[in-house]
Structure formats: structure tokens, C-alpha cells
Design a protein around this motif. Structure first.
Motif, PDB file in Angstrom:
ATOM      1  N   ILE A 117      41.884  45.192  30.378  1.00 54.54           N
ATOM      2  CA  ILE A 117      42.207  45.082  31.796  1.00 54.54           C
ATOM      3  C   ILE A 117      42.194  43.608  32.163  1.00 54.54           C
ATOM      4  N   LEU A 118      43.108  43.237  33.018  1.00 54.58           N
ATOM      5  CA  LEU A 118      43.166  41.877  33.537  1.00 54.58           C
ATOM      6  C   LEU A 118      42.534  41.899  34.920  1.00 54.58           C
ATOM      7  N   VAL A 119      41.431  41.178  35.064  1.00 50.57           N
ATOM      8  CA  VAL A 119      40.693  41.148  36.323  1.00 50.57           C
ATOM      9  C   VAL A 119      40.840  39.755  36.929  1.00 50.57           C
ATOM     10  N   VAL A 120      41.206  39.740  38.204  1.00 52.10           N
ATOM     11  CA  VAL A 120      41.424  38.479  38.908  1.00 52.10           C
ATOM     12  C   VAL A 120      40.548  38.462  40.162  1.00 52.10           C
ATOM     13  N   GLU A 152      33.555  39.708  39.203  1.00 50.32           N
ATOM     14  CA  GLU A 152      34.045  40.662  40.191  1.00 50.32           C
ATOM     15  C   GLU A 152      35.461  40.277  40.583  1.00 50.32           C
ATOM     16  N   GLY A 153      36.333  41.276  40.613  1.00 44.83           N
ATOM     17  CA  GLY A 153      37.704  41.011  41.023  1.00 44.83           C
ATOM     18  C   GLY A 153      38.527  42.283  41.004  1.00 44.83           C
ATOM     19  N   VAL A 182      36.575  45.818  40.748  1.00 47.39           N
ATOM     20  CA  VAL A 182      35.573  46.153  39.743  1.00 47.39           C
ATOM     21  C   VAL A 182      34.595  44.998  39.553  1.00 47.39           C
ATOM     22  N   ILE A 183      33.446  45.368  39.008  1.00 43.54           N
ATOM     23  CA  ILE A 183      32.499  44.377  38.481  1.00 43.54           C
ATOM     24  C   ILE A 183      32.405  44.666  36.994  1.00 43.54           C
ATOM     25  N   VAL A 184      32.593  43.634  36.184  1.00 44.46           N
ATOM     26  CA  VAL A 184      32.527  43.787  34.728  1.00 44.46           C
ATOM     27  C   VAL A 184      31.420  42.883  34.211  1.00 44.46           C
ATOM     28  N   VAL A 241      33.470  50.408  39.131  1.00 43.32           N
ATOM     29  CA  VAL A 241      34.447  50.312  40.211  1.00 43.32           C
ATOM     30  C   VAL A 241      33.675  50.252  41.519  1.00 43.32           C
ATOM     31  N   ILE A 242      33.948  49.212  42.315  1.00 45.28           N
ATOM     32  CA  ILE A 242      33.241  49.087  43.594  1.00 45.28           C
ATOM     33  C   ILE A 242      34.157  49.358  44.783  1.00 45.28           C
TER      34      ILE A 242
END
Length: 157
Positions: free
Chosen positions: A80-83, A65-66, A127-129, A151-152
Motif C-alpha cells: 500500500i502507498l500511504v501519503v 499516519e496517512g 491508516v496508521i502503519v 484503519v482510523i
């Protein structure tokens, strides 16, 4: 005397026939019992396998999640880059270089997908992936194949 011997032989043959019938009935009952045990075992095993196979795949997936910091498309693959561990404001202001310098690499993951799962996702959304467990090298920023994304927290317009 002959009559007595004949009677004895006939009685013995009838007794054997009766015992054979009893043995046949015992065998038939025992055979049906073992057959029923096999059928019950096969039924229980089939139900167990069916329930295991139809269980939710999200149970076997890892999740992250980020906030989305970057979204790119290269060679028909979306990335996508999730942080995690940053705010929405930071996600909107920073790029890959900024987060790579300031954040722990355990909190940064590139996710790729060829099925347009990232369509409509914008920079700054939370988002949660989910992805399938796999081996990856550390300590660099890893890239994983996303199985599902949700998408949260939408971007405020």
C-alpha cells in the motif's frame, strides 16, 4: 599439679570448641546472608527482564499516519502507498505519479506485508502503519515492512 594441668588443658579445649561453635554459627549466618542477597538479586533481575521482554512491541515501532493512495499485490506480497499531508479527496483522485510529483517524498511510504494485514483496506482510507526501525536510502520513496496496520478513518460509501 597434674590435676591442675589437666584441668587447664580441658578448659582450653572446651573454650576452643565453644569458639569453634561460635565461628561455625557466624559462618552459617554470613553464608545465609550472602545467599539471600544472591536470591534477591536474581529475583529482581528476573522480574526486570520479564517486564522488559513482555513490554508492548508498539513502543519500539515507528508509526506513520496517512491516506492510502494505491494498493497493489505483486508476488504474493501486498503493498500500500500511504501519503501523509493530503486529504481524503486527494487520496481518492491521485495515483503514485501524481503524489510523487507534487508531494514531499518524506510524506510518501510504500508498505509491504505478506500476512494479509492490508486485507479490506481500500484506497482513500486513513491508516496508521507501524514498522520496525531500519536503515533506508533517501530521497526516493522508501518501502518498509509493515508490522501492524490500523484503519482510523473508513472510506465513506
Amino acid at each position: 599439679m597434674v590435676a591442675a594441668a589437666t584441668f587447664f588443658v580441658l578448659t582450653e579445649q572446651i573454650g576452643r570448641a565453644r569458639n569453634d561453635k561460635i565461628d561455625l554459627v557466624k559462618f552459617w549466618i554470613r553464608d545465609r546472608f550472602y545467599c539471600m542477597k544472591r536470591i534477591i538479586f536474581a529475583t529482581i533481575s528476573s522480574v526486570f527482564l520479564l517486564l522488559t521482554a513482555c513490554s508492548n512491541t508498539q513502543d519500539r515501532l515507528n508509526q506513520f499516519e496517512g491516506y492510502v493512495v494505491e494498493r497493489v499485490k505483486e508476488n504474493e506480497r501486498e503493498k500500500i502507498l500511504v501519503v501523509s499531508g493530503i486529504t481524503q479527496k486527494e487520496a481518492l483522485e491521485k495515483n503514485l505519479k501524481d503524489v510523487a510529483e507534487s508531494e514531499n517524498h518524506n510524506n510518501i511510504i510504500w508498505f509491504v506485508n505478506e500476512e494479509n494485514s492490508f486485507k479490506g483496506i481500500q484506497k482513500g482510507e486513513k491508516v496508521i502503519v507501524w514498522w520496525a526501525p531500519q536503515m533506508h536510502n533517501m530521497p526516493s520513496i522508501i518501502t518498509l515492512l509493515a508490522e501492524k496496520v490500523e484503519v482510523i478513518k473508513k472510506l465513506k460509501e
